[in-house]
Design an enzyme around this catalytic site. Structure first.
Site, PDB file in Angstrom:
ATOM      1  N   THR A 188     -80.740 -80.981  37.168  1.00  0.00           N
ATOM      2  CA  THR A 188     -80.531 -79.557  37.363  1.00  0.00           C
ATOM      3  C   THR A 188     -79.438 -79.413  38.407  1.00  0.00           C
ATOM      4  O   THR A 188     -78.972 -80.393  38.951  1.00  0.00           O
ATOM      5  CB  THR A 188     -81.896 -78.975  37.804  1.00  0.00           C
ATOM      6  OG1 THR A 188     -82.783 -79.130  36.710  1.00  0.00           O
ATOM      7  CG2 THR A 188     -81.844 -77.556  38.239  1.00  0.00           C
TER       8      THR A 188
ATOM      9  N   THR B 220     -79.711 -74.995  34.898  1.00  0.00           N
ATOM     10  CA  THR B 220     -79.932 -76.319  34.298  1.00  0.00           C
ATOM     11  C   THR B 220     -79.793 -76.326  32.785  1.00  0.00           C
ATOM     12  O   THR B 220     -79.907 -75.277  32.125  1.00  0.00           O
ATOM     13  CB  THR B 220     -81.353 -76.828  34.658  1.00  0.00           C
ATOM     14  OG1 THR B 220     -81.482 -78.186  34.281  1.00  0.00           O
ATOM     15  CG2 THR B 220     -82.451 -76.022  33.980  1.00  0.00           C
TER      16      THR B 220
ATOM     17  N   ASP C 114     -89.717 -78.598  28.657  1.00  0.00           N
ATOM     18  CA  ASP C 114     -90.457 -78.126  29.836  1.00  0.00           C
ATOM     19  C   ASP C 114     -91.767 -77.432  29.464  1.00  0.00           C
ATOM     20  O   ASP C 114     -92.559 -77.073  30.341  1.00  0.00           O
ATOM     21  CB  ASP C 114     -89.596 -77.175  30.682  1.00  0.00           C
ATOM     22  CG  ASP C 114     -88.799 -77.924  31.747  1.00  0.00           C
ATOM     23  OD1 ASP C 114     -89.001 -79.139  31.890  1.00  0.00           O
ATOM     24  OD2 ASP C 114     -87.979 -77.290  32.420  1.00  0.00           O
TER      25      ASP C 114
ATOM     26  N   SER D 146     -90.882 -73.753  35.064  1.00  0.00           N
ATOM     27  CA  SER D 146     -89.794 -74.452  35.758  1.00  0.00           C
ATOM     28  C   SER D 146     -90.197 -74.783  37.199  1.00  0.00           C
ATOM     29  O   SER D 146     -91.086 -74.156  37.764  1.00  0.00           O
ATOM     30  CB  SER D 146     -88.569 -73.535  35.798  1.00  0.00           C
ATOM     31  OG  SER D 146     -87.562 -74.077  36.618  1.00  0.00           O
ATOM     32  N   SER D 147     -89.509 -75.762  37.756  1.00  0.00           N
ATOM     33  CA  SER D 147     -89.675 -76.053  39.184  1.00  0.00           C
ATOM     34  C   SER D 147     -88.491 -75.550  40.006  1.00  0.00           C
ATOM     35  O   SER D 147     -88.448 -75.768  41.221  1.00  0.00           O
ATOM     36  CB  SER D 147     -89.784 -77.566  39.402  1.00  0.00           C
ATOM     37  OG  SER D 147     -90.956 -78.059  38.824  1.00  0.00           O
TER      38      SER D 147
ATOM     39  N   GLY E 291     -86.344 -81.755  39.420  1.00  0.00           N
ATOM     40  CA  GLY E 291     -87.645 -81.433  38.824  1.00  0.00           C
ATOM     41  C   GLY E 291     -88.584 -80.914  39.908  1.00  0.00           C
ATOM     42  O   GLY E 291     -88.186 -80.106  40.756  1.00  0.00           O
TER      43      GLY E 291
HETATM   44  N1  GLY Z   1     -85.770 -78.152  33.719  1.00  0.00           N
HETATM   45  C1  GLY Z   1     -86.196 -78.360  35.028  1.00  0.00           C
HETATM   46  C2  GLY Z   1     -86.872 -77.170  35.624  1.00  0.00           C
HETATM   47  O1  GLY Z   1     -86.633 -76.070  35.162  1.00  0.00           O
HETATM   48  O2  GLY Z   1     -87.638 -77.318  36.537  1.00  0.00           O
END
Ligand code: GLY
Length: 568
Positions: A379, A397, A421, A450-451, A472
């Site tokens: 990301t 991302t 995800d 998402s993180s 992540g």
């Molecule tokens: N694709 C990583 C996130 O959105 O956390």
């Protein structure tokens, strides 16, 4: 070159033979900017944002310029074929968040990545057309610019168009990144055309990287706004690519995509107010929960990165990630008990079984139903602050590095693999060992959890910190630690970003620490508490801005990667 080799060796010797507190004191003081600053993962992108600031644009204008420039110069994560989140603070004190996360296509189904025996075919949600959600970035940028920007879309897109049209010289790491993905990229004709050298040889640092098709796509966006992407030529090209690569995004999915303004998650911590992204990002909820538990544990009484400090951080993270993985998903679909999850009463009770000398096994923290989803560290994050007092933090991302590896033929941009995800199948931990649940199951039109954690913190009502990262779930812990390093220990931006990081995410039940930087005393004490300590390489890649009084700004780009600070 000898100078930088000498500097690296000296730093390594200092790191090996001095306690960290002394090392931190030696990290250089960052440059301080008075008119504006941009921190991003890539030099040309930061410079694009700076150019817009210098030409009189505000932080939102510059942020849009950076997002589009990253689509050209950081193809593995910067994007127009992906999505993300923006948190912003305006000069007159308004705080807002924009969700431009991808959505599942209307033909997506809950079991779309399972075979007839119900087994999860992991590759299907990661590689190829079926892995892509409906991209949100272009709508997000146009929407943010319309509401808060001051310049025309053509102007903020110009730096990106020039970078794509005229090309730029690849750095060592840009060449390495393209070469490392070459085998996968070769599988898709659209990607082969753009990312593989015509003679089949490897990219070298210094090669000129030109992307004419991408320049044309950016021009269509510049002249037509969202219609330049979500309908007409570009949309047709996306749908044609879907047909070639087994994807299901339709013209209607594209036409219907809309980013969403959402109320921020607000957390009070000592004299700070933090504003963060609500679900479908999990960053805001986790950081708010952890801060409340750390306050209850009187975290400010402990020495920086001592075993007692890390133990408290790990125990709060463990409890919060258990909630995150079970309860969080798209708020437009799942009923998320936000008030309960973030109430002081609940969080004090949640941490009430904390034992100062004993780690709590994760299995005792929660036994929710287990569903799996996947996230990646590929990301990127950037921040912009201007002289007027506007501040923007954007996490964006394609999910995995180079997303689905599918480039839209003739349009020159990569598509995300964000469908990965979602929870694809109960009981399967992802590549980061994260465990998800029903709230994050696949449904048509739903956004995946998402993180990404864009965060803006104020102190006495004035900007203090703006940051986020890549990595992540480690984005959440790294962003939290960057903030705490500055807020609790008074570190400057360079010190706060250099400081060694830890990570805990409930499952797997491991305490990750960055290798080399923790003393054996500290590690032994943590193991003595019962933590399964795992020493690993870098934890996340972050970028942030720290503010001194009177809107003086320090920019920080992580030395763990190639970030760049541009300011004036
Ligand atoms: N694709 C990583 C996130 O959105 O956390």
């Amino acid at each position: 070159m000898f100078k930088s080799l000498f500097t690296s060796l000296s730093l390594l010797l200092i790191f090996l033979f001095q306690p960290f507190q002394q090392i931190i004191a030696q990290v250089s003081y960052p440059s301080v900017y008075e008119n504006g600053v941009v921190t991003s993962a890539e030099k040309h992108a930061s410079e694009a944002g700076l150019k817009i600031l210098r030409e009189g644009g505000n932080a939102i204008d510059a942020a849009v310029a950076v997002q589009f420039a990253l689509a050209v110069t950081l193809p593995r994560a910067g994007n127009i074929g992906g999505g993300g989140f923006m948190v912003l603070h305006t000069a007159d004190g308004e705080i807002n968040t924009l969700d431009f996360r991808e959505k599942a296509p209307s033909r997506a189904t809950r079991d779309m990545y399972l075979d007839e025996d119900g087994e999860y075919i992991s590759e299907m949600s990661k590689i190829g057309g079926l892995a892509s959600g409906v991209p949100g970035t272009v709508d997000g940028m146009v929407t943010a610019l319309e509401r808060y920007g001051t310049l025309a879309l053509e102007i903020v897109l110009e730096p990106a168009i020039q970078l794509a049209e005229k090309g730029y010289q690849l750095s060592h790491s840009q060449a390495r990144s393209l070469n490392s993905a070459a085998n996968r990229l070769r599988e898709f004709e659209g990607s082969r055309q753009v990312f593989i050298k015509p003679d089949g040889t490897e990219w070298q640092a210094g090669d000129l990287f030109v992307q004419k098709d991408l320049a044309d796509t950016l021009r269509r966006i510049a002249s037509m706004g969202r219609r330049g992407f979500y309908s007409g030529v570009t949309a047709r090209m996306i749908v044609d690519e879907m047909q070639r690569t087994g994807g299901i995004i339709s013209l209607r999915d594209l036409r219907d995509y809309k980013s969403v303004w959402r109320d921020p998650v607000k957390a009070n911590f000592k004299e700070f107010e933090l504003y963060m992204m609500p679900p479908p990002s999990s960053g805001g909820v986790v950081i708010k929960q952890v801060l409340a538990m750390l306050d209850e544990l009187e975290i400010d009484q402990f020495k920086f990165n001592s075993a007692d400090y890390i133990h408290r951080m790990a125990e709060a993270l463990r409890r919060s990630f258990a909630d995150r993985n079970y309860w969080l998903g798209d708020p437009d679909f799942a009923g998320i008990p936000m008030e309960r999850l973030t109430s002081e009463e609940y969080l004090f009770q949640r941490i009430s079984n904390f034992d100062p000398e004993q780690a709590t096994p994760s299995i005792d923290v929660s036994q929710g139903e287990f569903h799996a989803f996947q996230e990646s560290d590929q990301t990127t994050h950037f921040n912009v602050a201007d002289r007027f007092g506007n501040v923007v933090a954007v996490n964006t991302t394609l999910n995995g590095s180079f997303g689905s590896f599918v480039t839209v033929s003739g349009a020159g941009f990569l598509l995300n693999n964000e469908m990965d995800d979602f929870s694809a199948k109960p009981g399967e931990p992802n590549m980061f060992g994260l465990i998800g649940a029903e709230a994050n199951a696949i449904e048509p039109g739903k956004r995946m959890l998402s993180s990404m954690s864009p965060t803006i913190a104020l102190k006495n009502g004035e900007p203090f910190f703006a940051g986020g990262g890549a990595g992540g779930p480690r984005i959440i812990t790294a962003t939290l630690q960057n903030f705490l390093n500055a807020a609790l220990f008074g570190m400057n931006a360079n010190q706060a970003i250099t400081a060694p990081r830890i990570h805990h995410q409930w499952l797997p039940d491991k305490l990750y620490v960055e290798r080399l930087y923790f003393s054996s005393d500290t590690l032994q004490k943590l193991e003595g508490f019962g933590h399964d300590v795992d020493q690993i390489g870098n934890i996340a890649l972050t970028h942030f801005i720290l503010f001194e009084p009177e809107n003086r700004m320090q920019g920080a780009a992580d030395s763990r990667g190639d970030g760049h600070v541009a300011g004036y």
